[in-house]
Design a protein around this motif. Structure first.
Motif: not given
Length: 284
Positions: A85, A87, A206, A209-210, A214-218, A222
């Motif tokens: 993942t 993280f 998003r 993620e908050s 974490i940060t996930v590839p979008h 978008e």
């Protein structure tokens, strides 16, 4: 379980669940789980026996061709595990269809599996149809029932009363079982809820993620969200009544979000006023 593969020991896993049906306006919630399973290359480790929980006249099996062979696919709920993942925690993904029956047994069986995998945190996600304009950011509300979880994750207390779906039942059952439980819901414009809404999916992602830090590839989410908004723009512009309705929703939301309409903004202004008085020189 219909099938259960060997699973390695997971690192502080968090469970993220979404279900097709009543809880999934614009397919926004299930699209989040599908996106996570793809970017993290999650592997299926278990699936519910569909005979126990599904009415096949409501959710019918599908016949497909696989390399020239006819294959029968049954409606079910699958459990996937993601260990790459990016993280510190592994993720258990629940991707399924809202059961037709025996919701309590379904929730208990799912949570039993979660405990077996070492899950300590449960996040359910859903989407509902609402009076919101497609031209503004999609509202996402995150809630919890436990006071400690509310303060820890800075979310709202769950105050909804009324009919609920499997997402609500699972969240409540997980909370009663002592698991840290959160729920996030996106509000999808009801006049555009008949088709998949990538904009709502992106907003839910998003917020997730908050919540999890974490940060996930979008990927292409978008771009798809912008294309969806342009498509709904064209739909609204082609119908004068819809265009007027969207404008009224925009005005209502913009008014509600004005700084002077916010209690927090008023409190901040009052604090600044008091600080200004403290800085003034004493009267002579």
């Amino acid at each position: 379980m219909l099938e259960f593969e060997d699973v390695p020991e997971l690192v502080d896993p968090v469970l993220v669940a979404a279900f097709e049906g009543w809880n999934d306006a614009g397919e926004a919630a299930t699209a989040v789980v599908r996106h996570l399973s793809e970017v993290w290359e999650a592997e299926v480790v278990a699936a519910f026996d569909p005979e126990d929980y599904y009415d096949f006249q409501v959710n019918r099996p599908r016949v497909m061709l696989d390399e020239g062979q006819r294959v029968l696919s049954w409606p079910t709920t699958r459990i996937l595990v993601a260990t790459e993942t990016g993280f510190e925690r592994d993720v258990v993904l629940v991707q399924g269809i809202e059961p037709s029956m025996r919701w309590r047994a379904f929730s208990m069986e799912l949570l039993e599996l979660a405990r077996h995998l070492g899950v300590t945190t449960v996040v359910t996600i859903g989407a509902l149809l609402a009076d919101v304009p497609h031209t503004r950011p999609i509202p996402v509300t995150a809630t919890a029932e436990d006071e400690g979880i509310i303060h820890r994750y800075d979310v709202e207390a769950s105050r909804y009363e009324g009919p609920t779906g499997i997402v609500g039942v699972l969240s409540h059952t997980a909370n009663e079982a002592g698991l840290a439980t959160l729920s996030a819901w996106a509000a999808v414009p009801h006049y555009a809820g008949g088709a998949p809404s990538p904009k709502a999916t992106l907003s839910l992602l998003r917020r997730l993620e908050s919540l999890l830090g974490i940060t996930v590839p979008h990927a292409d989410l978008e771009e798809n969200a912008r294309a969806w908004e342009r498509g709904v723009d064209e739909l609204a512009q082609s119908d004068e009544e819809v265009a007027e309705y969207v404008q009224s929703l925009e005005e209502a939301q913009d008014t509600a979000e004005l700084p002077e309409a916010s209690g927090d903004a008023i409190a901040r202004e009052f604090e600044r006023y008091l600080r200004g008085r403290d800085d003034d020189p004493p009267a002579r």
